[in-house]
Scaffold this active site. Sequence first.
Site: not given
Ligand SMILES: Cc1ncc(COP(=O)(O)O)c(C=O)c1O
Ligand SMILES: Cc1ncc(COP(=O)(O)O)c(C=O)c1O
Lengths: 417, 417, 143, 143
Positions: A90, A171, A219-221, A257, A346
């Site tokens: 998110g 939130n 955000s999925a979680h 990726t 805190c």
């Molecule tokens: C040399 C190099 N840098 C960066 C990446 C990007 O990594 P990712 O796909 O995890 O973002 C790749 C592979 O896709 C790569 O081979």
């Molecule tokens: C309103 C709001 N925006 C953004 C985020 C950020 O999402 P994430 O932790 O997946 O980056 C959160 C939760 O952490 C949220 O409650």
Amino acid sequence: MAGQWRNEFKNSRKGQSEMSRQVYLDYAATTYTAPEVVEAMAPYFTESFGNPSSIYSFSDRNRKAMTKAREQVAAVLGASQDEIFFTGSGTESDNWALKGTVWKLAAKGKDHIITTKIEHHAILHTGEFLQRQGYDVTYLPVDEEGRVRLEDLKKAVTDRTALVSIMFANNEIGTIQPIAEIGAFCRERGILFHTDAVQAVAHVPIDVQAMNIDMLSLSAHKFYGPKGIGAMYLRKGTRIENFIHGGGQEKGRRASTENVAGIVGLGKAIEQTASRMAESAPRITTLRDMLVDGVMKAVPHAKLNGAPSGERLPNNANFSFVGIEGETMLLDLDRAGIYGSTGSACSSGSLDPSHVLMAIGLSHEQAHGSLRLTLGEETTGEDIRYVLSVLPDIVAQRRAMSPLWEDYLKGLQKESR
Amino acid sequence: MAGQWRNEFKNSRKGQSEMSRQVYLDYAATTYTAPEVVEAMAPYFTESFGNPSSIYSFSDRNRKAMTKAREQVAAVLGASQDEIFFTGSGTESDNWALKGTVWKLAAKGKDHIITTKIEHHAILHTGEFLQRQGYDVTYLPVDEEGRVRLEDLKKAVTDRTALVSIMFANNEIGTIQPIAEIGAFCRERGILFHTDAVQAVAHVPIDVQAMNIDMLSLSAHKFYGPKGIGAMYLRKGTRIENFIHGGGQEKGRRASTENVAGIVGLGKAIEQTASRMAESAPRITTLRDMLVDGVMKAVPHAKLNGAPSGERLPNNANFSFVGIEGETMLLDLDRAGIYGSTGSACSSGSLDPSHVLMAIGLSHEQAHGSLRLTLGEETTGEDIRYVLSVLPDIVAQRRAMSPLWEDYLKGLQKESR
Amino acid sequence: MAYSEKVLDHFQNPRNVGEIENPDGVGQAGNPKCGDIMKIYLRVKDDRIEDIKFKTFGCASAIASSSMATELVKGKTVEEAWNLTNKAVAEALDGLPPVKMHCSVLAEEAIHAAINDYLKRQGLPTREEESHDELVDHHVHHE
Amino acid sequence: MAYSEKVLDHFQNPRNVGEIENPDGVGQAGNPKCGDIMKIYLRVKDDRIEDIKFKTFGCASAIASSSMATELVKGKTVEEAWNLTNKAVAEALDGLPPVKMHCSVLAEEAIHAAINDYLKRQGLPTREEESHDELVDHHVHHE
Ligand SMILES: Cc1ncc(COP(=O)(O)O)c(C=O)c1O
Ligand SMILES: Cc1ncc(COP(=O)(O)O)c(C=O)c1O
């Protein structure tokens, strides 16, 4: 399913006394990944692991699975699948919306963003970064219940305004914003409108068309999907700069990726959670109201922060207990097996208490003494009754040793004289 | 374990004739997530799902698991655990390194980045974005085997140079750069040195101390970890701007709720893969050399791209077959159950063939006719023999219908007269 | 890659592959820089395409487009063959991915080039090519 | 949160909680803005801290620091009590997380305030507080 998670949750705590009850009330921080979501993700780790951008047939299944997930997200938002772009969180979606917009539009003299004082740090700290970079950001105030006033927005708009970014639901205090009105206004003025709907998606109804939303973060979680995967709705034709530059994934708009398992999990989770909304929202609202009523009755001088039931997220309760400090409460509740959250500085290691609680006009003391309890699909009436049996004593015990509470009581006595 | 994946891989293809052999040779694109890694991740979805930033005891296990993962990464790189920051991908780490550096240092007059013409798009497109934003980026050439020359780097450095970013090993042709020399030079000149080690980590030895590396990008799905999780090594005391702004996760340097399962998976994968390096690297090198020798013998007018064995990644083979086009080859190989990759523009939908192959001096025709086969832990001698039994015919058949091949042969005849 | 069954069929079993000895017309389109070259050989009799063969360097859709285009014009009059559009080729293949539409244009152009070569050899006036600029669409790079 | 067993013990079972009726000295440190207030009550006899009680509004480490500090100075001379450093309090608790070190400072300051109040009431000269600026370290916000 319910039983399954509950068992796992309990088993994971075997180190502790088997007698102790576990009540998780921090669903706004994160949810468990639903077992059926984990199941849907499973084939994409070891079995169907091909890079979706590779043309061979081995990746066909992955490509199909990603399209399905895009459709599942689109269906919940009233969008079309080619308007959905997967991100890593998110927070990333929020960063993309703000930075991508001004990076694109500043050249046309649009270098001003309007947002609010109660946004998540993902928006606020991005705004502060953009200010350091020379862009202009306005933070709108909110009323005592955490609502943005449309007049304030109207007054803040200038010819240079590129983007309005206002969260769907807060939130901390759960307040839902008048998104449809804000959207209509922005559309009329030709200003892009982004909403951080991380807390709202799959929990309250959203329609990006009817609400005139141009961009939306999720955000999925937060809806029983995995952590580390988010999405952005980008209305067709919305031209913003990329945020993560690199390969041509996500139609050339978000490089990396593809996290196929995460994407599949997000799709499954949003579909499942949204499909249960009609049943679970009223159930959770009832439990939340039972919690709020119970606390307000049993704890003297408690304050409910945020908007009334109906104008806030179904699962959110946020209290201030004058005289005690939030972290203390969290640790006392933890001993009782109850897991909540606080806006006290805190507990966060920051110097200031929650900017949201300060923005709705609480004193420092009230903000430090806040407790957020957020409910979810596994929360039961028994859980709430247990909290109500424990919380008032905790508050009373800590107040008894608080000099602030002493002062507060003396103040009351003076007043009543 | 080996057998386990092989079975799953085969089962997933049941739709096809049971007779057909499946040979995955695109490990550089992505690897499967190892079964023991999936197992290590499992508890962090449904059971131990707490937000690691929440103070309650329920998240203790998550915090410990994250620290362990950080230690596992640090051990492989020769770093200390507080220098490891988790990100959402290798691409994100690359973006962070470049953008974070100039965003921080441009104010001090350091607004120049030196990189190479053969970087991954995660670096190149980030560089181009930064150029559009007014920063200065130099792209160093490479020699015919894909190596950067230290003299070129020395000549390119100016007083304004903030960062040198040179990949550890190339993803297309496998060439390994003289990282230790580059690091020593940058350290001496007081310039930050970043290396995109996404292809190298856990496959070849790396020591950030000995090599004077200040920042290093890695990605889990290149060493049998999950997709959608990466990391950045940031040498202690290296001050760069954040890339994803928001909450205080990762010691305030990378916001987003932590992807605990992904982080645990990354840690397990890097530890396991690196621990097998001494055994698997020679084995894979032998198989790769067998493949290269076989292809060079069986396919007339084939060319091996990149550096000789020993100066390239153990698993990388990259050929050019004049007269045919890469996508064609991939699809023909696909029909035979072999999964590879090409630098042809056609397969990518881009207008230009691989910038890497062009940078090492190939003609357009040669670049379009390239085939990358990358081996991994599941690759067997039988697999290689199968490829060698299939590939030469595929090349011959497609060449027979190619006007370019016709022209090439005529050219040869003329030459020999 | 979302290729139709028809594209895959014509890619895997291309029709009319090869050369014609002493052809009545030969035409070529494309450029090795872009990764596509199509060469068309014609045998014309009584103003009809009696035989047609192709050789193609290029991706699957280029080969399938060559194969389909030669099938479509075989037996047609020269006029009819000229009027074969790239759209018709793509449609006959049950569509091509957007980034691959230029392959069908190449087939049209190669046939035009071969026809013009034929017309020139016959001492007849050649025809004008229409432009296909709209097809140089925004390409995206995947890795 | 990485609290030691000792911190958790003193937080959960704080020693010397409460007030002293007609105390010989009372002192307070902290500020509700920062979320920490510590109030110390002293009973002094023959230049010794005969009894000490505290009330604290603040986080777990603030409460544990108050509890530990009162334990450490009970029975000590006023001079010895004054010389109790925040470091000694933190060490007695087996350490505090870096962002919580200010809580131990608060305990030191509250005791100093109470002692100075006692000295003032006795008509004795008060003592000077040393500064603890180095402890306002960089704080980070988690969500
Ligand atoms: C040399 C190099 N840098 C960066 C990446 C990007 O990594 P990712 O796909 O995890 O973002 C790749 C592979 O896709 C790569 O081979
Ligand atoms: C309103 C709001 N925006 C953004 C985020 C950020 O999402 P994430 O932790 O997946 O980056 C959160 C939760 O952490 C949220 O409650």
